[in-house]
Scaffold this motif. Structure first.
Motif, PDB file in Angstrom:
ATOM      1  N   LYS A 134     -52.921   9.169  26.855  1.00  0.00           N
ATOM      2  CA  LYS A 134     -52.911   9.147  25.395  1.00  0.00           C
ATOM      3  C   LYS A 134     -51.662   9.830  24.847  1.00  0.00           C
ATOM      4  CE  LYS A 134     -56.775   6.978  25.050  1.00  0.00           C
ATOM      5  NZ  LYS A 134     -56.776   5.549  24.602  1.00  0.00           N
ATOM      6  N   GLY A 135     -51.215  10.875  25.534  1.00  0.00           N
ATOM      7  CA  GLY A 135     -49.961  11.505  25.128  1.00  0.00           C
ATOM      8  C   GLY A 135     -48.803  10.536  25.237  1.00  0.00           C
ATOM      9  N   GLY A 136     -48.809   9.713  26.308  1.00  0.00           N
ATOM     10  CA  GLY A 136     -47.783   8.685  26.454  1.00  0.00           C
ATOM     11  C   GLY A 136     -47.838   7.664  25.336  1.00  0.00           C
ATOM     12  N   ASP A 137     -49.058   7.368  24.841  1.00  0.00           N
ATOM     13  CA  ASP A 137     -49.195   6.430  23.719  1.00  0.00           C
ATOM     14  C   ASP A 137     -48.535   6.989  22.457  1.00  0.00           C
ATOM     15  OD1 ASP A 137     -50.581   4.702  25.351  1.00  0.00           O
ATOM     16  OD2 ASP A 137     -52.564   5.302  24.632  1.00  0.00           O
ATOM     17  N   TRP A 138     -48.678   8.303  22.239  1.00  0.00           N
ATOM     18  CA  TRP A 138     -48.037   8.917  21.074  1.00  0.00           C
ATOM     19  C   TRP A 138     -46.513   8.874  21.200  1.00  0.00           C
ATOM     20  CZ3 TRP A 138     -49.794  10.698  16.450  1.00  0.00           C
ATOM     21  CH2 TRP A 138     -51.179  10.793  16.282  1.00  0.00           C
ATOM     22  N   LEU A 139     -46.002   9.091  22.391  1.00  0.00           N
ATOM     23  CA  LEU A 139     -44.552   9.008  22.593  1.00  0.00           C
ATOM     24  C   LEU A 139     -44.068   7.572  22.439  1.00  0.00           C
ATOM     25  CD1 LEU A 139     -43.952  11.454  25.587  1.00  0.00           C
ATOM     26  CD2 LEU A 139     -43.667  11.859  23.134  1.00  0.00           C
ATOM     27  N   SER A 140     -44.913   6.614  22.834  1.00  0.00           N
ATOM     28  CA  SER A 140     -44.572   5.207  22.622  1.00  0.00           C
ATOM     29  C   SER A 140     -44.498   4.894  21.131  1.00  0.00           C
ATOM     30  CB  SER A 140     -45.605   4.311  23.307  1.00  0.00           C
ATOM     31  OG  SER A 140     -45.336   2.950  23.069  1.00  0.00           O
ATOM     32  N   MET A 141     -45.406   5.495  20.362  1.00  0.00           N
ATOM     33  CA  MET A 141     -45.367   5.322  18.910  1.00  0.00           C
ATOM     34  C   MET A 141     -44.064   5.888  18.344  1.00  0.00           C
ATOM     35  SD  MET A 141     -47.883   6.925  15.983  1.00  0.00           S
ATOM     36  CE  MET A 141     -49.359   6.387  16.851  1.00  0.00           C
ATOM     37  N   TYR A 142     -43.637   7.033  18.871  1.00  0.00           N
ATOM     38  CA  TYR A 142     -42.368   7.619  18.439  1.00  0.00           C
ATOM     39  C   TYR A 142     -41.224   6.638  18.683  1.00  0.00           C
ATOM     40  CZ  TYR A 142     -38.157  10.509  18.755  1.00  0.00           C
ATOM     41  OH  TYR A 142     -36.889  11.006  18.609  1.00  0.00           O
ATOM     42  N   ASP A 143     -41.207   6.021  19.862  1.00  0.00           N
ATOM     43  CA  ASP A 143     -40.147   5.054  20.183  1.00  0.00           C
ATOM     44  C   ASP A 143     -40.212   3.836  19.270  1.00  0.00           C
ATOM     45  OD1 ASP A 143     -39.190   6.639  22.233  1.00  0.00           O
ATOM     46  OD2 ASP A 143     -40.420   5.677  23.766  1.00  0.00           O
ATOM     47  N   GLN A 144     -41.410   3.359  18.987  1.00  0.00           N
ATOM     48  CA  GLN A 144     -41.564   2.196  18.122  1.00  0.00           C
ATOM     49  C   GLN A 144     -41.085   2.480  16.706  1.00  0.00           C
ATOM     50  OE1 GLN A 144     -45.663   0.956  18.411  1.00  0.00           O
ATOM     51  NE2 GLN A 144     -45.557   0.698  20.627  1.00  0.00           N
ATOM     52  N   LEU A 145     -41.387   3.681  16.217  1.00  0.00           N
ATOM     53  CA  LEU A 145     -40.914   4.057  14.884  1.00  0.00           C
ATOM     54  C   LEU A 145     -39.389   4.161  14.864  1.00  0.00           C
ATOM     55  CD1 LEU A 145     -43.564   6.781  13.974  1.00  0.00           C
ATOM     56  CD2 LEU A 145     -43.295   4.537  12.884  1.00  0.00           C
ATOM     57  N   GLY A 146     -38.822   4.690  15.951  1.00  0.00           N
ATOM     58  CA  GLY A 146     -37.365   4.756  16.037  1.00  0.00           C
ATOM     59  C   GLY A 146     -36.743   3.377  16.046  1.00  0.00           C
ATOM     60  N   THR A 147     -37.367   2.431  16.757  1.00  0.00           N
ATOM     61  CA  THR A 147     -36.868   1.049  16.775  1.00  0.00           C
ATOM     62  C   THR A 147     -36.943   0.431  15.395  1.00  0.00           C
ATOM     63  OG1 THR A 147     -37.576   0.787  19.088  1.00  0.00           O
ATOM     64  CG2 THR A 147     -37.212  -1.226  17.807  1.00  0.00           C
ATOM     65  N   ALA A 148     -38.043   0.714  14.679  1.00  0.00           N
ATOM     66  CA  ALA A 148     -38.192   0.182  13.321  1.00  0.00           C
ATOM     67  C   ALA A 148     -37.086   0.702  12.411  1.00  0.00           C
ATOM     68  CB  ALA A 148     -39.561   0.559  12.768  1.00  0.00           C
ATOM     69  N   ARG A 149     -36.756   1.981  12.550  1.00  0.00           N
ATOM     70  CA  ARG A 149     -35.670   2.551  11.752  1.00  0.00           C
ATOM     71  C   ARG A 149     -34.333   1.889  12.080  1.00  0.00           C
ATOM     72  NH1 ARG A 149     -34.926   8.368  12.911  1.00  0.00           N
ATOM     73  NH2 ARG A 149     -33.192   8.063  11.449  1.00  0.00           N
ATOM     74  N   ASP A 150     -34.075   1.706  13.369  1.00  0.00           N
ATOM     75  CA  ASP A 150     -32.818   1.074  13.782  1.00  0.00           C
ATOM     76  C   ASP A 150     -32.718  -0.354  13.248  1.00  0.00           C
ATOM     77  OD1 ASP A 150     -32.149   3.372  15.123  1.00  0.00           O
ATOM     78  OD2 ASP A 150     -32.870   2.655  17.074  1.00  0.00           O
ATOM     79  N   ASN A 151     -33.819  -1.083  13.345  1.00  0.00           N
ATOM     80  CA  ASN A 151     -33.818  -2.469  12.842  1.00  0.00           C
ATOM     81  C   ASN A 151     -33.588  -2.510  11.338  1.00  0.00           C
ATOM     82  OD1 ASN A 151     -34.319  -3.413  15.424  1.00  0.00           O
ATOM     83  ND2 ASN A 151     -36.528  -3.571  15.134  1.00  0.00           N
ATOM     84  N   LEU A 152     -34.187  -1.545  10.630  1.00  0.00           N
ATOM     85  CA  LEU A 152     -34.000  -1.490   9.183  1.00  0.00           C
ATOM     86  C   LEU A 152     -32.547  -1.194   8.840  1.00  0.00           C
ATOM     87  CD1 LEU A 152     -35.282  -1.565   6.369  1.00  0.00           C
ATOM     88  CD2 LEU A 152     -35.774   0.880   6.611  1.00  0.00           C
ATOM     89  N   ASP A 153     -31.955  -0.240   9.551  1.00  0.00           N
ATOM     90  CA  ASP A 153     -30.545   0.084   9.311  1.00  0.00           C
ATOM     91  C   ASP A 153     -29.646  -1.117   9.582  1.00  0.00           C
ATOM     92  OD1 ASP A 153     -31.197   2.660   8.599  1.00  0.00           O
ATOM     93  OD2 ASP A 153     -30.839   3.490  10.604  1.00  0.00           O
ATOM     94  N   SER A 154     -29.993  -1.841  10.649  1.00  0.00           N
ATOM     95  CA  SER A 154     -29.190  -3.024  10.998  1.00  0.00           C
ATOM     96  C   SER A 154     -29.308  -4.091   9.934  1.00  0.00           C
ATOM     97  CB  SER A 154     -29.648  -3.584  12.352  1.00  0.00           C
ATOM     98  OG  SER A 154     -29.453  -2.635  13.386  1.00  0.00           O
ATOM     99  N   ALA A 155     -30.540  -4.282   9.432  1.00  0.00           N
ATOM    100  CA  ALA A 155     -30.755  -5.305   8.403  1.00  0.00           C
ATOM    101  C   ALA A 155     -30.036  -4.956   7.115  1.00  0.00           C
ATOM    102  CB  ALA A 155     -32.249  -5.474   8.144  1.00  0.00           C
ATOM    103  N   VAL A 156     -30.097  -3.676   6.736  1.00  0.00           N
ATOM    104  CA  VAL A 156     -29.413  -3.250   5.507  1.00  0.00           C
ATOM    105  C   VAL A 156     -27.906  -3.336   5.683  1.00  0.00           C
ATOM    106  CG1 VAL A 156     -29.012  -1.290   3.971  1.00  0.00           C
ATOM    107  CG2 VAL A 156     -31.325  -1.774   4.789  1.00  0.00           C
ATOM    108  N   GLY A 157     -27.416  -2.999   6.881  1.00  0.00           N
ATOM    109  CA  GLY A 157     -25.981  -3.004   7.123  1.00  0.00           C
ATOM    110  C   GLY A 157     -25.365  -4.387   7.068  1.00  0.00           C
ATOM    111  N   THR A 158     -26.168  -5.418   7.278  1.00  0.00           N
ATOM    112  CA  THR A 158     -25.622  -6.785   7.244  1.00  0.00           C
ATOM    113  C   THR A 158     -25.339  -7.251   5.817  1.00  0.00           C
ATOM    114  OG1 THR A 158     -27.865  -7.709   7.238  1.00  0.00           O
ATOM    115  CG2 THR A 158     -26.795  -7.408   9.373  1.00  0.00           C
ATOM    116  N   LEU A 159     -25.937  -6.521   4.839  1.00  0.00           N
ATOM    117  CA  LEU A 159     -25.719  -6.906   3.445  1.00  0.00           C
ATOM    118  C   LEU A 159     -24.539  -6.108   2.885  1.00  0.00           C
ATOM    119  CD1 LEU A 159     -29.447  -6.937   2.205  1.00  0.00           C
ATOM    120  CD2 LEU A 159     -27.998  -8.921   2.688  1.00  0.00           C
ATOM    121  N   THR A 160     -23.393  -6.747   2.797  1.00  0.00           N
ATOM    122  CA  THR A 160     -22.195  -6.079   2.306  1.00  0.00           C
ATOM    123  C   THR A 160     -22.229  -5.997   0.783  1.00  0.00           C
ATOM    124  OG1 THR A 160     -20.947  -8.142   2.108  1.00  0.00           O
ATOM    125  CG2 THR A 160     -20.913  -7.006   4.255  1.00  0.00           C
ATOM    126  N   PRO A 161     -21.473  -5.059   0.193  1.00  0.00           N
ATOM    127  CA  PRO A 161     -21.413  -4.965  -1.267  1.00  0.00           C
ATOM    128  C   PRO A 161     -20.993  -6.279  -1.921  1.00  0.00           C
ATOM    129  CG  PRO A 161     -20.465  -3.016  -0.271  1.00  0.00           C
ATOM    130  CD  PRO A 161     -20.731  -3.973   0.834  1.00  0.00           C
TER     131      PRO A 161
END
Length: 298
Positions: A48-75
């Motif tokens: 179960k502790g590993g599941d919580w760390l997996s959640m941490y990784d998934q949230l980090g991936t979500a943040r990275d994907n969001l940054d990538s999506a926002v970065g593709t939109l130029t001014p």
């Protein structure tokens, strides 16, 4: 229901072995208390502790994907007040995710550390219980014959010495597990407060409603856990009393009626030099919880 893990099976087997051994070897009773108190499933805790760390990784991936999506939109593609408002919203969302990540990694690391120490404890007391069970089997078999009586007496002395040495080792691991669990609980509380603060700081007031709802939803588990711990302490105190009052023999100054959870201690002095009267265990436990101290020691 998930299949029982090997550590959980070993813990139950150790409890059976040490219960039998303690009926023959007086010094095994305090070990029996540790085995009883620490019936657990470390493998599941670590999983179960590993599941919580997996959640941490998934949230980090979500943040990275969001940054990538926002970065593709130029001014040049999108600008203005709507773009600025969107940027503010995304930054708030990232802050909220960071708060949840801190909580997830804290819970995950705590569960892994506690589970690892409990695994060491289960392995240690399983080995000790098996050795004491083997001693008890030999002692009972040897004592049944006239020729084997001296060997039984010698083995009993060795077994008592081994149990006393093993007790100190097991108590050390138990204390370590308790310290890590206590520190981890404090860290989780702090991480939870940090997460809620991050959510509130970004204007997400629904987190308070979610917190209250989660508390209500978890009340049944809290109540069950409290009753389980109370029952564990109730029975375990009788085992503790047995180890304290026994002096030299299961039929000596004191002994435990295990099934009835009652410590029988005829009038006399226990191992601490205190005068002991009547039965303790259940009554002693209730007295100590309500009034403090030990009703039987005067």
């Amino acid at each position: 229901m998930a299949d029982p893990t090997y550590p959980a099976i070993a813990a139950k087997a150790a409890l059976v072995e040490i219960s039998v051994a303690a009926a023959v070897i007086p010094a095994a009773w305090p070990v029996a208390q540790i085995v009883y108190f620490n019936q657990c499933d470390p493998e599941t805790i670590m999983r179960k502790g590993g599941d919580w760390l997996s959640m941490y990784d998934q949230l980090g991936t979500a943040r990275d994907n969001l940054d990538s999506a926002v970065g593709t939109l130029t001014p040049a593609q999108w600008s203005g007040r709507d773009r600025d408002a969107f940027g503010v919203h995304v930054r708030k969302y990232e802050v909220q995710v960071i708060g949840t990540q801190v909580l997830a990694v804290t819970v995950g690391v705590t569960m892994l550390c506690v589970g690892a120490i409990l695994l060491c404890l289960v392995v240690a007391y399983t080995v000790v219980s098996t050795i004491l069970f083997a001693f008890a089997t030999f002692i009972a078999a040897a004592a049944a014959t006239v020729v084997g009586s001296p060997a039984a007496a010698s083995a009993l002395a060795t077994a008592n010495s081994f149990a006393a040495s093993a007790l100190g080792f097991l108590k050390g691991i138990e204390a370590m597990a308790e310290a890590v669990a206590t520190g981890g609980a404090a860290a989780i509380a702090a991480a939870g407060a940090f997460d809620v603060g991050m959510q509130l700081g970004t204007g997400r007031t629904d987190v308070l409603k979610d917190l209250v709802q989660a508390t209500v939803d978890g009340l049944d588990n809290v109540a069950a856990g409290f009753l389980s711990k109370w029952e564990r302490d109730f029975v375990g105190y009788g085992i503790h009393s047995s180890g304290r009052h026994i002096a030299g023999s299961p039929n000596g100054p004191g002994y435990l009626i295990y099934g009835g959870m009652t410590q029988v201690a005829p009038a006399g002095a226990d191992a601490d030099g205190d005068t002991v009267w009547g039965t303790s265990g259940v009554v002693d436990n209730v007295w100590s919880r309500v009034f403090g101290g030990d009703v039987w020691n005067h």
